[in-house]
Design a protein around this motif. Structure first.
Motif, PDB file in Angstrom:
ATOM      1  N   PHE A 283      37.678  62.142 -55.757  1.00  0.00           N
ATOM      2  CA  PHE A 283      36.583  62.550 -54.879  1.00  0.00           C
ATOM      3  C   PHE A 283      35.309  61.773 -55.214  1.00  0.00           C
ATOM      4  O   PHE A 283      34.677  61.188 -54.343  1.00  0.00           O
ATOM      5  N   CYS A 284      34.937  61.745 -56.505  1.00  0.00           N
ATOM      6  CA  CYS A 284      33.713  61.052 -56.923  1.00  0.00           C
ATOM      7  C   CYS A 284      33.860  59.535 -56.805  1.00  0.00           C
ATOM      8  O   CYS A 284      32.902  58.847 -56.450  1.00  0.00           O
ATOM      9  N   LEU A 285      35.053  59.014 -57.096  1.00  0.00           N
ATOM     10  CA  LEU A 285      35.280  57.576 -56.936  1.00  0.00           C
ATOM     11  C   LEU A 285      35.055  57.161 -55.487  1.00  0.00           C
ATOM     12  O   LEU A 285      34.356  56.172 -55.214  1.00  0.00           O
ATOM     13  N   ASP A 286      35.637  57.893 -54.572  1.00  0.00           N
ATOM     14  CA  ASP A 286      35.478  57.597 -53.157  1.00  0.00           C
ATOM     15  C   ASP A 286      34.003  57.603 -52.769  1.00  0.00           C
ATOM     16  O   ASP A 286      33.510  56.669 -52.132  1.00  0.00           O
ATOM     17  N   MET A 287      33.291  58.638 -53.171  1.00  0.00           N
ATOM     18  CA  MET A 287      31.877  58.768 -52.831  1.00  0.00           C
ATOM     19  C   MET A 287      31.030  57.650 -53.440  1.00  0.00           C
ATOM     20  O   MET A 287      30.227  57.013 -52.760  1.00  0.00           O
ATOM     21  N   HIS A 288      31.217  57.398 -54.733  1.00  0.00           N
ATOM     22  CA  HIS A 288      30.336  56.455 -55.420  1.00  0.00           C
ATOM     23  C   HIS A 288      30.675  54.994 -55.157  1.00  0.00           C
ATOM     24  O   HIS A 288      29.789  54.142 -55.226  1.00  0.00           O
ATOM     25  N   VAL A 289      31.912  54.693 -54.818  1.00  0.00           N
ATOM     26  CA  VAL A 289      32.228  53.337 -54.371  1.00  0.00           C
ATOM     27  C   VAL A 289      31.491  53.066 -53.060  1.00  0.00           C
ATOM     28  O   VAL A 289      30.881  52.004 -52.882  1.00  0.00           O
TER      29      VAL A 289
ATOM     30  N   LEU B  99      27.201  52.069 -60.770  1.00  0.00           N
ATOM     31  CA  LEU B  99      28.199  51.516 -61.690  1.00  0.00           C
ATOM     32  C   LEU B  99      28.581  52.547 -62.748  1.00  0.00           C
ATOM     33  O   LEU B  99      29.756  52.730 -63.063  1.00  0.00           O
ATOM     34  N   VAL B 100      27.584  53.232 -63.274  1.00  0.00           N
ATOM     35  CA  VAL B 100      27.819  54.277 -64.274  1.00  0.00           C
ATOM     36  C   VAL B 100      28.638  55.415 -63.672  1.00  0.00           C
ATOM     37  O   VAL B 100      29.596  55.899 -64.280  1.00  0.00           O
ATOM     38  N   LEU B 101      28.277  55.844 -62.460  1.00  0.00           N
ATOM     39  CA  LEU B 101      28.968  56.955 -61.816  1.00  0.00           C
ATOM     40  C   LEU B 101      30.421  56.607 -61.510  1.00  0.00           C
ATOM     41  O   LEU B 101      31.322  57.437 -61.688  1.00  0.00           O
TER      42      LEU B 101
ATOM     43  N   SER C  12      33.782  58.235 -63.405  1.00  0.00           N
ATOM     44  CA  SER C  12      34.776  58.826 -62.495  1.00  0.00           C
ATOM     45  C   SER C  12      36.142  58.172 -62.645  1.00  0.00           C
ATOM     46  O   SER C  12      37.171  58.838 -62.491  1.00  0.00           O
ATOM     47  N   GLN C  13      36.174  56.875 -62.959  1.00  0.00           N
ATOM     48  CA  GLN C  13      37.449  56.202 -63.239  1.00  0.00           C
ATOM     49  C   GLN C  13      38.099  56.818 -64.477  1.00  0.00           C
ATOM     50  O   GLN C  13      39.286  57.133 -64.470  1.00  0.00           O
ATOM     51  N   ILE C  14      37.318  56.967 -65.524  1.00  0.00           N
ATOM     52  CA  ILE C  14      37.843  57.515 -66.782  1.00  0.00           C
ATOM     53  C   ILE C  14      38.375  58.926 -66.567  1.00  0.00           C
ATOM     54  O   ILE C  14      39.420  59.293 -67.096  1.00  0.00           O
ATOM     55  N   ASN C  15      37.661  59.708 -65.775  1.00  0.00           N
ATOM     56  CA  ASN C  15      38.017  61.111 -65.553  1.00  0.00           C
ATOM     57  C   ASN C  15      39.018  61.310 -64.408  1.00  0.00           C
ATOM     58  O   ASN C  15      39.377  62.446 -64.107  1.00  0.00           O
ATOM     59  N   HIS C  16      39.429  60.230 -63.771  1.00  0.00           N
ATOM     60  CA  HIS C  16      40.413  60.293 -62.682  1.00  0.00           C
ATOM     61  C   HIS C  16      39.954  61.182 -61.539  1.00  0.00           C
ATOM     62  O   HIS C  16      40.749  61.920 -60.958  1.00  0.00           O
TER      63      HIS C  16
ATOM     64  N   GLU D 143      31.087  55.173 -71.378  1.00  0.00           N
ATOM     65  CA  GLU D 143      32.414  55.396 -71.949  1.00  0.00           C
ATOM     66  C   GLU D 143      32.345  56.248 -73.206  1.00  0.00           C
ATOM     67  O   GLU D 143      33.154  57.163 -73.395  1.00  0.00           O
ATOM     68  N   ALA D 144      31.356  55.980 -74.059  1.00  0.00           N
ATOM     69  CA  ALA D 144      31.241  56.734 -75.310  1.00  0.00           C
ATOM     70  C   ALA D 144      30.917  58.206 -75.051  1.00  0.00           C
ATOM     71  O   ALA D 144      31.496  59.095 -75.679  1.00  0.00           O
ATOM     72  N   VAL D 145      30.011  58.468 -74.116  1.00  0.00           N
ATOM     73  CA  VAL D 145      29.646  59.855 -73.805  1.00  0.00           C
ATOM     74  C   VAL D 145      30.775  60.564 -73.069  1.00  0.00           C
ATOM     75  O   VAL D 145      31.041  61.741 -73.294  1.00  0.00           O
ATOM     76  N   THR D 146      31.474  59.855 -72.205  1.00  0.00           N
ATOM     77  CA  THR D 146      32.544  60.457 -71.406  1.00  0.00           C
ATOM     78  C   THR D 146      33.775  60.780 -72.242  1.00  0.00           C
ATOM     79  O   THR D 146      34.361  61.847 -72.106  1.00  0.00           O
ATOM     80  N   VAL D 147      34.148  59.887 -73.121  1.00  0.00           N
ATOM     81  CA  VAL D 147      35.396  60.044 -73.872  1.00  0.00           C
ATOM     82  C   VAL D 147      35.193  60.757 -75.212  1.00  0.00           C
ATOM     83  O   VAL D 147      36.013  61.563 -75.617  1.00  0.00           O
TER      84      VAL D 147
END
Length: 162
Positions: free
Chosen positions: A63-69, A50-52, A56-60, A107-111
């Motif tokens: 590749f990672c979205l596909d893998m982690h979903v 869920l974290v990954l 990856s959603q936030i960062n668009h 979200e806080a660490v990513t943004v």
């Protein structure tokens, strides 16, 4: 003279701009090791995925979205929870308090919109994770952000190997 920059992106390519991971093996292997250690130390594959996905959603990072979903599905995360993840705060009933705390920290660490992680967000996570778990969670969030940034920069294609 006025010049314009074409900001459109062609994301339909089947190959990356460059083979970053082959060209920088000294970066790839330590990053992979850190990522795997963080995930193992967290000890909860569903929460980790869920974290990954959220980072990856936030960062668009497609590749990672596909893998982690796909990894989340293998870990037993329902389609509904995956689909609602982008709006997890509004769909709070679908996520445990611990998952919500991890997602808020993600979200806080990513943004880093305020230039730092707000105390309230950190304290929320600290209420659900012991210090060892929290260290691994922060490490996991940090490594996925690095993966995302590399993959977006080189336009790593969906389904393409690292």
């Amino acid at each position: 003279m006025t010049t314009t920059t074409d900001t459109t992106t062609d994301t339909t390519t089947d190959s990356a701009r460059l083979n970053f991971y082959k060209l920088a093996p000294g970066v790839y292997q330590p990053l992979l090791n850190a990522h795997l250690a963080a995930k193992k130390g967290l000890g909860d594959d569903v929460l980790a995925e869920l974290v990954l996905i959220r980072a990856s959603q936030i960062n668009h990072c497609a590749f990672c979205l596909d893998m982690h979903v796909k990894d989340a599905q293998k870990a037993g995360v329902s389609e509904e929870r995956i689909h609602l993840l982008n709006a997890w705060e509004e769909a709070g009933a679908h996520y445990s308090a611990k998952e919500q705390a991890a997602l808020a920290l993600t979200e806080a660490v990513t943004v880093l919109t305020e230039g730092f992680v707000p105390d309230a967000v950190y304290e929320r996570a600290a209420a659900h994770f012991d210090e060892r778990e929290l260290a691994h969670l922060i490490s996991l969030i940090t490594t996925i952000n690095m993966w995302n940034r590399i993959n977006v920069a080189v336009r790593q294609p969906i389904g393409g190997g690292a």
